[in-house]
Structures are given as C-alpha cells and as structure tokens.
Design a protein around this motif. Structure first.
Motif, PDB file in Angstrom:
ATOM      1  N   VAL A  37       0.851  -1.200   0.000  1.00 36.80           N
ATOM      2  CA  VAL A  37       0.000   0.000   0.000  1.00 36.80           C
ATOM      3  C   VAL A  37       0.887   1.251   0.000  1.00 36.80           C
ATOM      4  O   VAL A  37       0.664   2.195  -0.771  1.00 36.80           O
ATOM      5  CB  VAL A  37      -0.939  -0.002   1.238  1.00 36.80           C
ATOM      6  N   TYR A  38       1.923   1.214   0.819  1.00 40.98           N
ATOM      7  CA  TYR A  38       2.864   2.351   0.881  1.00 40.98           C
ATOM      8  C   TYR A  38       3.636   2.490  -0.433  1.00 40.98           C
ATOM      9  O   TYR A  38       3.835   3.608  -0.935  1.00 40.98           O
ATOM     10  CB  TYR A  38       3.831   2.158   2.057  1.00 40.98           C
ATOM     11  N   ALA A  39       4.054   1.367  -0.981  1.00 40.91           N
ATOM     12  CA  ALA A  39       4.838   1.407  -2.225  1.00 40.91           C
ATOM     13  C   ALA A  39       4.047   2.060  -3.354  1.00 40.91           C
ATOM     14  O   ALA A  39       4.606   2.756  -4.201  1.00 40.91           O
ATOM     15  CB  ALA A  39       5.261  -0.008  -2.615  1.00 40.91           C
ATOM     16  N   VAL A  40       2.736   1.880  -3.354  1.00 39.04           N
ATOM     17  CA  VAL A  40       1.914   2.448  -4.431  1.00 39.04           C
ATOM     18  C   VAL A  40       1.467   3.870  -4.110  1.00 39.04           C
ATOM     19  O   VAL A  40       1.462   4.734  -4.989  1.00 39.04           O
ATOM     20  CB  VAL A  40       0.682   1.537  -4.718  1.00 39.04           C
ATOM     21  N   THR A  41       1.107   4.139  -2.851  1.00 41.72           N
ATOM     22  CA  THR A  41       0.471   5.433  -2.543  1.00 41.72           C
ATOM     23  C   THR A  41       1.318   6.391  -1.709  1.00 41.72           C
ATOM     24  O   THR A  41       0.966   7.558  -1.573  1.00 41.72           O
ATOM     25  CB  THR A  41      -0.842   5.223  -1.751  1.00 41.72           C
TER      26      THR A  41
ATOM     27  N   PHE B 296      -6.438   7.157   4.995  1.00 42.64           N
ATOM     28  CA  PHE B 296      -5.240   6.375   5.192  1.00 42.64           C
ATOM     29  C   PHE B 296      -4.555   6.898   6.465  1.00 42.64           C
ATOM     30  O   PHE B 296      -5.045   7.808   7.116  1.00 42.64           O
ATOM     31  CB  PHE B 296      -4.329   6.475   3.951  1.00 42.64           C
ATOM     32  N   LEU B 297      -3.397   6.339   6.801  1.00 37.13           N
ATOM     33  CA  LEU B 297      -2.783   6.644   8.087  1.00 37.13           C
ATOM     34  C   LEU B 297      -2.522   8.143   8.317  1.00 37.13           C
ATOM     35  O   LEU B 297      -2.840   8.676   9.374  1.00 37.13           O
ATOM     36  CB  LEU B 297      -1.477   5.851   8.222  1.00 37.13           C
ATOM     37  N   LYS B 298      -1.974   8.817   7.316  1.00 38.00           N
ATOM     38  CA  LYS B 298      -1.641  10.239   7.517  1.00 38.00           C
ATOM     39  C   LYS B 298      -2.891  11.096   7.701  1.00 38.00           C
ATOM     40  O   LYS B 298      -2.821  12.163   8.302  1.00 38.00           O
ATOM     41  CB  LYS B 298      -0.843  10.768   6.309  1.00 38.00           C
TER      42      LYS B 298
ATOM     43  N   ASP C  28       1.534   6.109   1.475  1.00 40.47           N
ATOM     44  CA  ASP C  28       0.950   6.122   2.818  1.00 40.47           C
ATOM     45  C   ASP C  28       0.558   4.693   3.210  1.00 40.47           C
ATOM     46  O   ASP C  28       0.396   3.827   2.333  1.00 40.47           O
ATOM     47  CB  ASP C  28      -0.267   7.052   2.860  1.00 40.47           C
ATOM     48  N   PHE C  29       0.415   4.500   4.518  1.00 34.83           N
ATOM     49  CA  PHE C  29       0.006   3.190   5.038  1.00 34.83           C
ATOM     50  C   PHE C  29      -1.501   3.188   5.256  1.00 34.83           C
ATOM     51  O   PHE C  29      -2.128   4.248   5.345  1.00 34.83           O
ATOM     52  CB  PHE C  29       0.734   2.917   6.365  1.00 34.83           C
TER      53      PHE C  29
END
Ligand code: BMA
Length: 340
Positions: A52-56, A334-336, A58-59
């Motif tokens: 998810v982080y690699a694409v966006t 998302f996380l942020k 964010d976690f």
C-alpha cells in the motif's frame, strides 16, 4: 457508547469512539498483513514497508493481523508470520496512530486439523466436554499473546478482536452447518467469558462478523447479544460480475447499517476484495461507489500473498493508478489522514 466487557480499559472505549468518529470524515482503508509481507518481499526488521505504501506513499489506517497457530504456542502464524515480529509491527502501527484488528484462524480442537477442517467440534469444547481442557488451554495462549501487546510505555494496546468470523459459511469448523446457531452463540459467550473474566484480557473490542447475507434475520442468526459484542462486521468478496457484486454489496451494507444504527454500534466491512484486482478501476468504480456515504468505519482488504492471491495493488499492477485516485479522495482515510 459502552463496552461488552465492563472491566475493559478506558483505552478500549476510546478506540470504539475513534472508530465511530471516522465516519464523520468518511471511511478508513485497511489491509491484512500489510507490513508483514507483500509481492516480492517480506518484513526484514530493517525496512518498514507495505505494498500500500509502495503504491500510494501512505500506510492503511487499519492494520489487520491473524493469530492462527498461537493456540499451539507456535513461533509463527498460519501464514508464516513470526509472532515476535507481528508484535513489533503491531506496536509500530499503534504508535503511528493506526487501528489494529486481529482475527483468529483457529485450528480444530477436536481433529487438530486447520480452521477449514469441519469435523464437528463446538459442542465438545464446553465444560464437561471431552475437548474442554484443550480449548481452554488454547484460549489461555490467545490471552497471553493479547496481553503481551504493549506500547512503548508498557501499556496495553487496544485491539479490535474478530474471532470466529464468517460463522454463517460452511468452510470453518465454527460455521453453521458444522455447529448450530445455539452452539455458535455458546462458543462466543464462553470465549468472551474466558478471555474477559478468567484470563482478564482488558484490551479487546469484540467484533461479530458474518459473511455475506441476504437479510437482517440471517445477519443476526448467530448473534450472541449486545452484552457480548462491541462492533459489527461483514465479510464479502467479489466472485461474479461487477454488476452483481455492487448490487449485493449495497444490499449487505444497507443491512449492516440498519443493524448498526439500531444497536448504536460502529460497523465495518471487515474483509472485502477482488482477488488479483484485474478490473483497472475497481477502487473508484466498484468499491468506493458503494462505500461512499455508507457509514462504514472501514473496509479491510485481504492479504498480498502471491501474484495469484492478493487484494491490494503493488507497483505497476493493473489497478495501481486507480488505487492512487481512490486514496486521494478526501473521504477515504489512510494513516496520515488521521493527523489532519
Ligand atoms: C485466507 C487465505 C489463506 C490464509 C487465511 C488466513 O483467506 O488467504 O491463504 O491462510 O486467509 O490468513
């Protein structure tokens, strides 16, 4: 809002409020085992990563884990995730403000087969049953693990716990054809009692989560009662056409919403997905179209195991661009976004 376990820590009610308040802004994105492994990598304790982080960049806001095999005191879960590593990943996700949800693909206490071994077992695990001691010892191991989840100050981390899920499906030993609704309810209550009263696990919020249903009665068929449940879930995967899935998902969410509002409980899509996501615009045109304004607190996508079994895009995967568009929507959290 209140909690089923009257001895639960104040942090658990805070978690429940946080989960309910998400819906004021939209819904959270969740992913199973997101930091444990993905396509072409496994956690190495050096790089903290996620597809998810690699694409966006964010976690997810909701981090799913599974403790299947903890009942044997095994060093790793059923999917090969070491429990000591899982603990660190849970601590990190919690520290960053993420919500932790844990499922339990428990083995069959009678046959010692896996969760999908449907040998009738539920009726044998109660007091006086032949497998009571085994089951109770398993629950003790579950309790020990859950009570070992502590933050950097040594305080327990609140967990949205989702045991014995998809009980209306035929595939697990705790599923309806393999035990009656009355037996399932007794299993739930006994598990709740052992964890909360006997083993004093005070950091759990309990989620009841059937698989796709046709009506409210079906949703509540195995429901143990408001005194044993904190939150409502639903698992649902796309197997057929987009049109059929969207319409069934909408019906299911409407039912979930009706029950959730009636009980004043938050509700979430505790598992959802299209394996391999071969529909390029699945995120915006299928998932979000149904979930926007639905009132669900989150949608959790299942694990990225291999290129044949994954639910979230990895870089350059067919739906990756649409996933970014989806992520950038202000109501998809998302996380942020929780820091906003
Ligand atoms: C299932 C599959 C299995 C896995 C299990 C628990 O849906 O992904 O491969 O073992 O979940 O994570």
């Amino acid at each position: 809002m209140s909690l089923a376990n009257k001895s639960a820590l104040p942090k658990v009610i805070e978690l429940k409020n946080k989960i309910a308040n998400i819906t004021k802004k939209g819904y959270a994105f969740g992913h199973q085992d997101t930091t444990s492994y993905g396509i072409g990598w496994r956690n190495d304790a050096i790089n903290y990563q996620s597809d998810v982080y690699a694409v966006t960049g964010d976690f997810p806001l909701v981090f799913g884990f599974d403790i299947g095999q903890i009942e044997h005191g095994s060093p790793q879960n059923l999917d090969g995730v070491p429990f000591d590593e899982m603990k660190m990943l849970i601590q990190k996700a919690h520290l960053d403000g993420g919500i932790i949800t844990i499922s339990w693909h428990a083995d069959n206490p009678v046959s010692q087969g896996d969760s999908w071994d449907t040998t009738p077992a539920v009726k044998h695990i109660f007091k006086k049953g032949n497998y009571h001691d085994i089951f109770k010892n398993w629950l003790r191991k579950v309790a020990d693990f859950l009570l070992s989840l502590k933050d950097d100050k040594g305080e327990l981390i609140p967990i949205a716990f989702r045991p014995f899920h998809e009980m209306n499906g035929f595939w697990f030993w705790w599923g309806n054809p393999n035990c009656s609704p009355a037996e399932y309810i007794a299993l739930w209550k006994y598990t709740f009692h052992l964890l909360s009263d006997e083993f004093k696990v005070s950091n759990l919020l309990f989620i009841y989560s059937p698989n796709m249903i046709g009506n409210t009665k079906e949703y509540l068929l195995n429901y143990p009662g408001d005194e044993y449940v904190d939150m409502l879930g639903l698992d649902m995967y796309q197997h057929g056409s987009i049109k059929k899935f969207k319409s069934a998902l909408k019906t299911n969410i409407d039912i979930l919403k009706e029950v959730g509002i009636g009980k004043n409980m938050p509700y979430a899509l505790t598992e959802v997905g299209l394996e391999k996501v071969e529909v390029a615009n699945w995120w915006t045109e299928v998932l979000d179209e149904v979930l926007v304004k639905s009132g669900v607190s989150w949608a959790l996508l299942w694990r990225n195991h291999t290129t044949g079994h994954f639910y979230v895009p990895y870089p350059n995967q067919k739906s990756a661009a649409d996933f970014i568009t989806f992520k950038n929507k202000s109501h998809v959290l998302f996380l942020k976004d929780i820091k906003l």
